[in-house]
Write an enzyme that holds these catalytic residues in place. Sequence first.
Site, short mmCIF file in Angstrom:
data_model
loop_
_atom_site.label_atom_id
_atom_site.label_comp_id
_atom_site.label_asym_id
_atom_site.label_seq_id
_atom_site.Cartn_x
_atom_site.Cartn_y
_atom_site.Cartn_z
N THR A 102 -21.82 -4.92 6.72
CA THR A 102 -21.04 -4.01 7.57
C THR A 102 -21.49 -2.58 7.30
OG1 THR A 102 -19.27 -4.03 5.92
CG2 THR A 102 -19.06 -5.57 7.75
N LEU A 103 -21.66 -1.81 8.37
CA LEU A 103 -22.25 -0.48 8.26
C LEU A 103 -21.36 0.61 8.84
CD1 LEU A 103 -25.85 -1.59 9.34
CD2 LEU A 103 -25.10 -1.02 7.01
N ASP A 122 -11.36 -5.26 6.55
CA ASP A 122 -10.59 -6.51 6.50
C ASP A 122 -10.31 -7.03 7.91
OD1 ASP A 122 -10.50 -6.28 3.72
OD2 ASP A 122 -8.66 -5.10 3.80
N ASP A 154 0.85 -1.20 0.00
CA ASP A 154 0.00 0.00 0.00
C ASP A 154 0.89 1.25 0.00
OD1 ASP A 154 -2.15 -1.69 0.13
OD2 ASP A 154 -2.70 -1.19 2.20
N ASP A 186 -7.80 6.45 10.25
CA ASP A 186 -7.62 5.89 8.92
C ASP A 186 -8.43 4.60 8.85
OD1 ASP A 186 -6.79 4.81 6.53
OD2 ASP A 186 -4.66 4.70 7.05
N ASN A 210 -20.32 -4.49 2.47
CA ASN A 210 -20.85 -3.21 2.93
C ASN A 210 -22.07 -2.86 2.07
OD1 ASN A 210 -19.92 -1.97 0.55
ND2 ASN A 210 -17.98 -1.33 1.49
N ALA A 252 -4.38 -10.58 2.29
CA ALA A 252 -3.33 -10.57 3.31
C ALA A 252 -3.81 -9.87 4.58
CB ALA A 252 -2.08 -9.89 2.75
O1 RIB Z 1 -9.19 -3.02 2.21
C1 RIB Z 1 -8.00 -2.27 2.20
C2 RIB Z 1 -7.04 -2.83 1.20
O2 RIB Z 1 -7.58 -2.67 -0.09
C3 RIB Z 1 -5.70 -2.14 1.14
O3 RIB Z 1 -4.78 -2.72 2.02
C4 RIB Z 1 -5.33 -2.24 -0.32
O4 RIB Z 1 -4.20 -3.03 -0.55
C5 RIB Z 1 -6.55 -2.78 -1.02
O5 RIB Z 1 -6.42 -4.11 -1.32
#
Ligand code: RIB
Length: 302
Positions: free
Chosen positions: A217-218, A249, A13, A243, A180, A42
């Site tokens: 998810t909301l 995830d 990222d 953030d 979502n 991941a």
């Molecule tokens: O959900 C967030 C992720 O979306 C980030 O880490 C980015 O790599 C994308 O896959």
Amino acid sequence: MSKLTVVGSINADLIVHAERHPHPGETLLGSGGEILAGGKGANQAVAAAQLGANVAFVGAVGSDPYAEPAMHYMHSSGIDLSAVEQSDTTTGLAVITVSADGENTIVISPGANALVDAPFVTARQSTIADADVVLLQGEIPASGFKAAVDAAQGRVVVNLAPVIEVDRDALLQADPLMANEHEAGLILEQLGLSSTGTPRELAHRLVSAGFKSVVLTLGAEGAYVATPESNTDILTPQITAVDTTGAGDAFAGAFCTKLLEGATLVDAATFAARVGAFAATSSGAQPSYPTTSSRLPEVTQK
Ligand code: RIB
């Protein structure tokens, strides 16, 4: 020990911060430029492993300088990486802009993740077949998604983010489908159904379409768990978001960790909401995830 296998993406990222998101054609001054571990697959695997789950991963990473930061937490969290291929290509890259209110926009270049197609997944099917829970997202080719569902003998959990066109029967194996509100609408359209209505109406329509269970998810409003028998609102802790990248995830990984422990959908979602809130209180995806010793925020509203 019960096992979770994640078949999914690995990204680096590249994160910049700006007061707000730019309009098309606009250039803004921002800050940052960190390269951190990401990728929805991941991220979900690391979230689960850091919370104590036994996790294996099926996926691909490149051989460029982004591979090392992308794999940092995959290594440190003890995930079984024997079904991860390091190929002679580029690592998946996500270019992320985070605004002052913690919201993000993301553009992905798949790189090695594009290799995770049906032949790739089928060649690693034993890692999928012996899992109690198999967790999938939408950042690998649709043929790899279907091959993973076909290989699964345990429970299949799907977080179809981003929403890609996948095999209908494979998608309907999801128990639960996790999405979502925006994704739920797109999935309904993919099934040829109306995408209008309240979030709860969308969840009910997905259940009527054949999903055994749906977890909607909301964000700051928590989540909603719908099955043919019951519907439950899930509250979430009130936090100040720094953030939100990867918070969904973290929810998915934490949810599967609890499923492996035998929790109900509602109990798993209640825990996952606290983990997702924790992840939104600091920067990045995987660097923001809790471990078993982290203090998770509590739900305070009634
Ligand atoms: O959900 C967030 C992720 O979306 C980030 O880490 C980015 O790599 C994308 O896959």
